[in-house]
Design a protein around this motif. Structure first.
Motif, PDB file in Angstrom:
ATOM      1  N   ALA A  19     -12.132  -3.071   5.983  1.00 50.01           N
ATOM      2  CA  ALA A  19     -10.911  -3.550   5.313  1.00 50.01           C
ATOM      3  C   ALA A  19     -10.670  -2.861   3.972  1.00 50.01           C
ATOM      4  CB  ALA A  19     -10.977  -5.067   5.135  1.00 50.01           C
ATOM      5  N   TYR A  20     -11.744  -2.472   3.278  1.00 50.38           N
ATOM      6  CA  TYR A  20     -11.545  -1.878   1.946  1.00 50.38           C
ATOM      7  C   TYR A  20     -10.872  -0.505   1.986  1.00 50.38           C
ATOM      8  CZ  TYR A  20     -15.934   0.640   2.970  1.00 50.38           C
ATOM      9  OH  TYR A  20     -16.892   1.422   3.559  1.00 50.38           O
ATOM     10  N   VAL A  21     -10.820   0.125   3.170  1.00 47.98           N
ATOM     11  CA  VAL A  21     -10.098   1.403   3.270  1.00 47.98           C
ATOM     12  C   VAL A  21      -8.594   1.182   3.039  1.00 47.98           C
ATOM     13  CG1 VAL A  21      -9.467   3.304   4.836  1.00 47.98           C
ATOM     14  CG2 VAL A  21     -11.807   2.415   4.817  1.00 47.98           C
ATOM     15  N   LEU A  22      -8.116   0.012   3.445  1.00 49.43           N
ATOM     16  CA  LEU A  22      -6.687  -0.290   3.312  1.00 49.43           C
ATOM     17  C   LEU A  22      -6.344  -0.951   1.986  1.00 49.43           C
ATOM     18  CD1 LEU A  22      -5.850  -1.620   6.891  1.00 49.43           C
ATOM     19  CD2 LEU A  22      -5.593   0.696   5.995  1.00 49.43           C
ATOM     20  N   GLU A  23      -7.328  -1.608   1.378  1.00 49.61           N
ATOM     21  CA  GLU A  23      -7.092  -2.280   0.098  1.00 49.61           C
ATOM     22  C   GLU A  23      -8.378  -2.219  -0.701  1.00 49.61           C
ATOM     23  OE1 GLU A  23      -5.654  -6.340   0.443  1.00 49.61           O
ATOM     24  OE2 GLU A  23      -6.146  -6.727  -1.666  1.00 49.61           O
ATOM     25  N   GLN A  24      -8.368  -1.469  -1.791  1.00 47.75           N
ATOM     26  CA  GLN A  24      -9.591  -1.278  -2.572  1.00 47.75           C
ATOM     27  C   GLN A  24     -10.141  -2.632  -3.022  1.00 47.75           C
ATOM     28  OE1 GLN A  24      -9.626   1.779  -5.567  1.00 47.75           O
ATOM     29  NE2 GLN A  24      -8.232   3.091  -4.411  1.00 47.75           N
ATOM     30  N   ALA A 201       1.523   3.922   1.011  1.00 54.46           N
ATOM     31  CA  ALA A 201       1.554   3.582  -0.422  1.00 54.46           C
ATOM     32  C   ALA A 201       1.108   2.140  -0.623  1.00 54.46           C
ATOM     33  CB  ALA A 201       2.954   3.793  -0.993  1.00 54.46           C
ATOM     34  N   ALA A 202       1.352   1.295   0.395  1.00 49.94           N
ATOM     35  CA  ALA A 202       0.889  -0.102   0.384  1.00 49.94           C
ATOM     36  C   ALA A 202       0.574  -0.460   1.825  1.00 49.94           C
ATOM     37  CB  ALA A 202       1.968  -1.028  -0.165  1.00 49.94           C
ATOM     38  N   ASN A 203      -0.707  -0.582   2.134  1.00 45.25           N
ATOM     39  CA  ASN A 203      -1.118  -0.698   3.539  1.00 45.25           C
ATOM     40  C   ASN A 203      -0.965  -2.098   4.120  1.00 45.25           C
ATOM     41  OD1 ASN A 203      -2.159   1.976   4.150  1.00 45.25           O
ATOM     42  ND2 ASN A 203      -3.744   1.548   2.636  1.00 45.25           N
ATOM     43  N   THR A 204      -1.165  -3.108   3.275  1.00 44.48           N
ATOM     44  CA  THR A 204      -1.252  -4.477   3.799  1.00 44.48           C
ATOM     45  C   THR A 204      -0.371  -5.430   2.994  1.00 44.48           C
ATOM     46  OG1 THR A 204      -3.093  -5.015   2.335  1.00 44.48           O
ATOM     47  CG2 THR A 204      -3.658  -4.133   4.511  1.00 44.48           C
ATOM     48  N   THR A 205      -0.099  -6.591   3.574  1.00 42.59           N
ATOM     49  CA  THR A 205       0.660  -7.634   2.883  1.00 42.59           C
ATOM     50  C   THR A 205      -0.065  -8.054   1.612  1.00 42.59           C
ATOM     51  OG1 THR A 205       1.507  -8.396   5.005  1.00 42.59           O
ATOM     52  CG2 THR A 205       1.625  -9.948   3.167  1.00 42.59           C
ATOM     53  N   SER A 206      -1.381  -8.232   1.723  1.00 48.03           N
ATOM     54  CA  SER A 206      -2.179  -8.609   0.556  1.00 48.03           C
ATOM     55  C   SER A 206      -2.130  -7.509  -0.513  1.00 48.03           C
ATOM     56  CB  SER A 206      -3.619  -8.879   1.005  1.00 48.03           C
ATOM     57  OG  SER A 206      -4.485  -8.888  -0.090  1.00 48.03           O
ATOM     58  N   GLY A 207      -2.193  -6.252  -0.078  1.00 50.10           N
ATOM     59  CA  GLY A 207      -2.115  -5.131  -1.024  1.00 50.10           C
ATOM     60  C   GLY A 207      -0.776  -5.095  -1.754  1.00 50.10           C
ATOM     61  N   CYS A 208       0.315  -5.446  -1.045  1.00 49.72           N
ATOM     62  CA  CYS A 208       1.632  -5.536  -1.694  1.00 49.72           C
ATOM     63  C   CYS A 208       1.623  -6.658  -2.725  1.00 49.72           C
ATOM     64  CB  CYS A 208       2.726  -5.825  -0.663  1.00 49.72           C
ATOM     65  SG  CYS A 208       3.153  -4.436   0.385  1.00 49.72           S
ATOM     66  N   PRO A 213      -3.664  -0.602  -3.855  1.00 50.24           N
ATOM     67  CA  PRO A 213      -3.562   0.378  -2.774  1.00 50.24           C
ATOM     68  C   PRO A 213      -4.894   0.576  -2.057  1.00 50.24           C
ATOM     69  CG  PRO A 213      -3.770   1.488  -4.891  1.00 50.24           C
ATOM     70  CD  PRO A 213      -3.793   0.006  -5.181  1.00 50.24           C
ATOM     71  N   GLY A 214      -4.858   1.390  -1.016  1.00 55.61           N
ATOM     72  CA  GLY A 214      -6.087   1.817  -0.355  1.00 55.61           C
ATOM     73  C   GLY A 214      -6.547   3.122  -0.980  1.00 55.61           C
ATOM     74  N   GLY A 215      -6.882   4.105  -0.140  1.00 55.89           N
ATOM     75  CA  GLY A 215      -7.386   5.382  -0.636  1.00 55.89           C
ATOM     76  C   GLY A 215      -6.351   6.111  -1.479  1.00 55.89           C
ATOM     77  N   LEU A 216      -6.835   6.829  -2.500  1.00 57.08           N
ATOM     78  CA  LEU A 216      -5.955   7.589  -3.394  1.00 57.08           C
ATOM     79  C   LEU A 216      -6.542   8.978  -3.571  1.00 57.08           C
ATOM     80  CD1 LEU A 216      -5.487   4.837  -6.144  1.00 57.08           C
ATOM     81  CD2 LEU A 216      -3.751   5.551  -4.481  1.00 57.08           C
ATOM     82  N   ILE A 217      -5.671   9.967  -3.801  1.00 55.15           N
ATOM     83  CA  ILE A 217      -6.137  11.333  -4.070  1.00 55.15           C
ATOM     84  C   ILE A 217      -5.645  11.757  -5.445  1.00 55.15           C
ATOM     85  CG2 ILE A 217      -6.053  13.751  -3.345  1.00 55.15           C
ATOM     86  CD1 ILE A 217      -5.672  12.833  -0.477  1.00 55.15           C
ATOM     87  N   GLY A 218      -6.567  11.934  -6.357  1.00 54.90           N
ATOM     88  CA  GLY A 218      -6.257  12.544  -7.654  1.00 54.90           C
ATOM     89  C   GLY A 218      -5.505  11.669  -8.633  1.00 54.90           C
TER      90      GLY A 218
END
Ligand SMILES: [Zn+2]
Length: 260
Positions: A19-24, A201-208, A213-218
């Protein structure tokens, strides 16, 4: 008002992942997330947002070992056939009816179906995404971008640099962070109302809700959160629903709500 006449959410497969891949910060519990695509009936024909994964990289044992061997994310093919063909068939459409494609970003679970469209229709993406994904060296692949999916000279790229109208009622909005050229989409419906498709940019309802967010680059977590706030603001200003990219409950619920 001109706008999109029909919206058909597609489920182009699933991915099993922690689950943490979709929401840190979320637990390590395994979940099965849908892989999204969206069909939009616009002036000029059907536009497809995102294309799912590259089936051959999952079904061929050597390719699977090469591309998915030791990764924490495991693709699941939803039916007996090619996922995109099956999803289109359920929507009553053939692939020849798709007149243009746009990709939110070039991760393997979004760009793997571009092979269906190479040499056939225009493909919209952010230039920053393509440039990141085609840089020399191992970094793109380490971040889940498989060059075989998108580095094809037959693809008719249409690159944007920032927010761009793709068709009447469809605007790509730059939401860089998940990847360097990630874009989300604001969809205005011809009959009034609309939707904002966040994609990754926002994977899940909880993340919104919690702006995580989930994974980020840079970018920092705060910069990733700022993109979620931008999408929430765009949706709130218009009174549109914000749709997260990979939510196991929200995605099928939307598909059900928009069916028929
Ligand atoms: Zn992604």
């Amino acid at each position: 008002m001109t706008g999109v006449r029909r919206v058909v959410p597609l489920t182009l497969g699933y991915v099993d992942l922690p689950a943490y891949v979709l929401e840190q910060g979320a637990p390590a519990d395994e979940i099965r997330a849908p892989i999204p695509g969206v069909l939009l009936e616009c002036d000029g024909g059907w536009l497809l947002l995102d294309t799912g994964f590259n089936t051959a990289l999952v079904t061929d044992p050597a390719l699977r070992r090469r591309f998915h061997g030791d990764r924490a994310l495991r693709p699941v093919i939803p039916g007996p056939g090619e996922p995109l063909d099956e999803a289109l068939e359920r929507a009553g459409l053939g692939i020849a009816e798709i007149r243009a494609v746009a990709v939110s970003h070039l991760h393997w679970d979004h760009a793997g179906g571009l092979r269906h469209f190479a040499g056939r229709v225009p493909v919209h993406a952010q230039r920053a995404e393509y440039e990141y994904a085609t840089q020399p060296g191992p970094e793109p692949a380490e971040h889940g971008m498989f060059r075989v999916d998108y580095d094809d000279p037959a693809i008719d790229w249409r690159f944007a640099a920032g927010d761009t109208e793709l068709a009447p009622g469809v605007t790509a909005v730059l939401t860089a962070g998940h990847t360097p050229g990630h874009q989300s989409f604001v969809v205005d419906l011809a009959g009034g109302g609309g939707l904002v498709f966040a994609f990754d940019a926002a994977n899940t309802t909880s993340g919104c809700e919690h702006e995580i967010p989930g994974g980020l680059i840079g970018v920092t977590l705060e910069e990733g959160a700022a993109q979620i706030r931008k999408l929430k603001r765009l949706a709130a200003e218009r009174g549109y629903q914000l749709v997260p990219g990979h939510d196991p409950v929200a995605w099928p619920a939307l598909a059900k709500a928009l069916a028929g």
